[in-house]
Design a protein around this motif. Structure first.
Motif, short mmCIF file in Angstrom:
data_model
loop_
_atom_site.label_atom_id
_atom_site.label_comp_id
_atom_site.label_asym_id
_atom_site.label_seq_id
_atom_site.Cartn_x
_atom_site.Cartn_y
_atom_site.Cartn_z
N GLU A 56 0.85 -1.15 0.05
CA GLU A 56 0.17 0.07 0.16
C GLU A 56 0.91 1.25 -0.06
O GLU A 56 0.36 2.50 -0.29
N ASN A 57 2.35 1.30 0.44
CA ASN A 57 3.06 2.30 0.40
C ASN A 57 3.83 2.27 -0.96
O ASN A 57 4.68 3.35 -0.90
N GLU A 58 3.98 1.47 -1.67
CA GLU A 58 4.57 1.39 -2.71
C GLU A 58 3.74 1.07 -3.90
O GLU A 58 3.93 -0.21 -4.54
N ALA A 59 2.85 1.70 -4.26
CA ALA A 59 1.58 1.02 -5.05
C ALA A 59 1.94 1.66 -6.70
O ALA A 59 1.79 2.93 -6.60
N TRP A 60 2.30 1.05 -7.68
CA TRP A 60 2.43 1.35 -9.13
C TRP A 60 1.61 0.26 -10.05
O TRP A 60 1.71 -1.07 -9.60
N ILE A 61 0.88 0.59 -10.77
CA ILE A 61 0.17 -0.08 -11.82
C ILE A 61 0.28 0.02 -13.31
O ILE A 61 0.83 1.30 -13.62
N GLU A 62 -0.11 -1.04 -13.97
CA GLU A 62 0.00 -0.57 -15.60
C GLU A 62 -1.33 -1.11 -15.97
O GLU A 62 -1.76 -2.45 -15.81
N TYR A 63 -1.63 -0.58 -16.84
CA TYR A 63 -2.92 -0.92 -17.53
C TYR A 63 -3.09 -0.12 -18.72
O TYR A 63 -3.00 0.89 -18.89
N LYS A 64 -3.52 -0.77 -19.89
CA LYS A 64 -3.58 -0.28 -21.16
C LYS A 64 -2.35 0.59 -21.49
O LYS A 64 -2.22 1.61 -22.19
N GLU A 65 -1.32 -0.09 -21.36
CA GLU A 65 0.21 0.12 -21.51
C GLU A 65 0.61 1.63 -21.10
O GLU A 65 1.36 2.22 -21.49
N GLU A 66 -0.37 1.98 -19.80
CA GLU A 66 0.06 3.29 -19.20
C GLU A 66 0.46 3.16 -17.66
O GLU A 66 -0.05 2.03 -17.39
N TYR A 67 1.30 3.62 -17.14
CA TYR A 67 1.71 3.40 -15.68
C TYR A 67 1.23 4.64 -14.87
O TYR A 67 1.42 5.84 -15.18
N MET A 134 -18.08 -0.07 -16.51
CA MET A 134 -17.70 -0.67 -17.78
C MET A 134 -16.18 -0.67 -17.70
O MET A 134 -15.60 -1.33 -18.15
N GLY A 135 -15.55 0.49 -17.38
CA GLY A 135 -14.19 0.80 -17.39
C GLY A 135 -13.39 -0.04 -16.44
O GLY A 135 -12.51 -0.60 -16.58
N LEU A 136 -14.14 -0.02 -15.09
CA LEU A 136 -13.51 -1.08 -14.12
C LEU A 136 -13.34 -2.54 -14.75
O LEU A 136 -12.45 -3.06 -14.27
N LYS A 137 -14.52 -3.07 -15.31
CA LYS A 137 -14.58 -4.47 -15.66
C LYS A 137 -13.52 -4.85 -16.65
O LYS A 137 -12.70 -5.67 -16.48
N LYS A 138 -13.10 -3.82 -17.54
CA LYS A 138 -12.23 -3.99 -18.58
C LYS A 138 -10.67 -3.70 -17.90
O LYS A 138 -10.06 -4.61 -18.33
N ALA A 139 -10.59 -2.77 -17.09
CA ALA A 139 -9.25 -2.76 -16.57
C ALA A 139 -8.86 -3.68 -15.58
O ALA A 139 -7.68 -4.32 -15.59
N LEU A 140 -9.86 -4.07 -14.82
CA LEU A 140 -9.42 -5.19 -13.85
C LEU A 140 -9.18 -6.67 -14.41
O LEU A 140 -8.53 -7.17 -13.75
N SER A 141 -9.81 -6.82 -15.67
CA SER A 141 -9.59 -8.13 -16.08
C SER A 141 -8.07 -8.22 -16.79
O SER A 141 -7.66 -9.32 -16.92
N ASN A 142 -7.29 -7.00 -16.87
CA ASN A 142 -6.08 -7.28 -17.32
C ASN A 142 -5.07 -6.04 -17.03
O ASN A 142 -5.16 -4.87 -17.41
N PHE A 143 -4.56 -5.97 -15.82
CA PHE A 143 -3.55 -5.09 -15.28
C PHE A 143 -2.61 -5.73 -14.65
O PHE A 143 -2.46 -6.80 -14.15
N SER A 144 -1.55 -4.91 -14.18
CA SER A 144 -0.29 -5.57 -13.34
C SER A 144 0.06 -4.57 -12.01
O SER A 144 -0.28 -3.39 -12.43
N PHE A 145 0.23 -5.18 -11.13
CA PHE A 145 0.43 -4.38 -9.74
C PHE A 145 1.98 -4.56 -9.44
O PHE A 145 2.37 -5.90 -9.32
N ARG A 146 2.73 -3.81 -9.32
CA ARG A 146 4.37 -3.87 -8.99
C ARG A 146 4.87 -4.95 -9.84
O ARG A 146 5.56 -5.76 -9.38
N GLY A 147 4.35 -5.01 -11.31
CA GLY A 147 4.92 -5.79 -12.09
C GLY A 147 4.18 -7.41 -12.18
O GLY A 147 4.48 -8.06 -13.20
N LYS A 148 3.35 -7.67 -11.20
CA LYS A 148 2.44 -8.89 -11.34
C LYS A 148 1.31 -8.90 -11.89
O LYS A 148 0.63 -7.82 -11.66
N GLU A 149 0.95 -9.63 -12.95
CA GLU A 149 -0.12 -9.58 -13.58
C GLU A 149 -1.32 -10.03 -12.89
O GLU A 149 -1.21 -11.20 -12.15
N PHE A 150 -2.55 -9.21 -13.00
CA PHE A 150 -3.77 -9.89 -12.50
C PHE A 150 -4.86 -9.83 -13.54
O PHE A 150 -5.03 -9.08 -14.61
N CYS A 151 -5.81 -10.96 -13.38
CA CYS A 151 -6.78 -11.05 -14.07
C CYS A 151 -7.87 -10.97 -12.97
O CYS A 151 -8.34 -12.20 -12.46
#
Length: 368
Positions: A56-67, A134-151
């Protein structure tokens, strides 16, 4: 199961893992800052780290090729600042991704998850909830948190206006009487204030940019070299009677005599700004809260700061302070009384969480 309030002063979360029996509610906070960053900036940050902070203190994400850097990392390392013009519902997507990723890492969950999500938005942005879902459904289905991919599969989504958790709590206590009464819900936050009026169950509402930040910006513009975070801390600790000892850290002068004069000036400006702020808020409330209201539910972090004035304004009706949820929050998370007003600030999202849990239990019983 996650309830989230993407507030301007703090992102507040209550969550549980329904697979655990019994499932225990947990609370989590993140700073509210958010900033879009480049891959190169992120790589430079990563290369200079000697340890791995809590997620929670070092949170970075990547989705839709943006960080994006979120929370404390955005504030501390990338020097993000709060933008009051940004829409909460747009920022809710990266903040939700960061929250889910941080919780998953804290709890040792795998990368494929089902999520039941509850979200609070200002009344003025609540109409955008379908677009947000709609935006959440799409983003949650394919994102990464600190380099770990989530679905993450969004299996349910409940979006309420700020104050919704308090309304649901109060309506449960009042039972069938709720839909026979005229009730107002007033939320006083850091960025906005809002009023939702229930007239025999039918709701209308308004939002205005008159949160505590309005007053802090006033102080900032009339003094030298101040910032909102430091002013917020001094004002909050000092309370309604502005005490010099809480403002000493704001003085920039090293000379004792000049420092005392500087503190005195800041307090004088703060006292004037407070009067102007309450004048604006009281006029807005008087215009937007009908006189035939039988009960007003008051919540939000700024409500404690203006408690005396609010009591005097609403002498003609019954007041429910945060739907009487403060003590419930304190007991649920074993918080000390009045700890940084944390109990008060979590009442709305905790009320939403309890409603989510109840409806989820009901749904599972029907399914079985």
């Amino acid at each position: 199961m996650l309830s989230l309030d993407p507030g301007t002063s703090m992102t507040k979360m209550v969550y549980c893992l329904p697979s655990e029996i019994p499932s225990k509610a947990e609370m989590l906070c993140m700073e509210s800052e958010l900033i879009k960053i480049s891959k190169d900036s992120l790589d430079l940050y990563e290369s200079g780290q000697m340890s791995r902070p809590n997620p929670e203190n070092e949170a970075w994400i990547e989705y839709k090729e943006e960080y994006y850097a979120v929370g404390f990392l955005a504030q501390k390392y990338f020097e993000a600042r709060i933008n009051f013009l940004e829409l909460k519902y747009e920022n809710a997507i990266p903040k939700t991704l960061a929250a889910v990723g941080a919780i998953a890492m804290r709890e040792g969950l795998n990368s494929h998850l089902d999520l039941s999500l509850g979200l609070l938005l200002p009344y003025g942005e609540w109409e955008d909830r379908e677009r947000l879902e709609m935006g959440l459904k799409k983003a949650l289905s394919n994102f990464s948190f600190r380099g770990k991919e989530f679905c993450v599969n969004l299996i349910s989504f409940q979006c309420l206006p700020e104050g919704g958790g308090l309304v649901l709590t109060r309506s449960k206590k009042l039972g069938t009487d709720f839909n026979k009464m005229n009730i107002a819900v007033v939320m006083l936050g850091f960025r906005d204030i809002s009023a939702v009026i229930f007239t025999r169950g039918i709701s209308t509402g308004k939002t205005e940019g008159l949160g505590l930040a309005w007053m802090l910006e006033r102080i900032k513009s009339r003094t030298s070299g101040q910032n909102l975070n430091d002013l917020l801390k001094a004002v909050h600790l000092s309370g309604s009677a502005l005490k010099p000892r809480f403002f000493n850290t704001l003085a920039r002068s090293k000379n004792a005599e000049f420092k005392a004069a500087e503190v005195a000036q800041i307090i004088e400006v703060a006292e004037l700004s407070r009067k102007e702020y309450w004048n604006k808020v009281s006029i807005w409330l008087s215009v937007n809260i009908p006189v035939d209201i039988q009960q007003v539910i008051i919540g939000g972090g700024t409500s404690e700061y203006l408690a005396t004035e609010l009591k005097n304004l609403f002498t003609y009706t019954e007041i429910s302070w945060a739907a009487e949820l403060e003590e419930d929050v304190r007991l649920a998370f074993n918080l000390p009384p009045k700890k940084d007003a944390m109990c008060l600030r979590f009442t709305d999202v905790y009320g939403l969480f309890r409603y989510q849990k109840t409806t989820s239990t009901m749904s599972s019983h029907r399914a079985s």
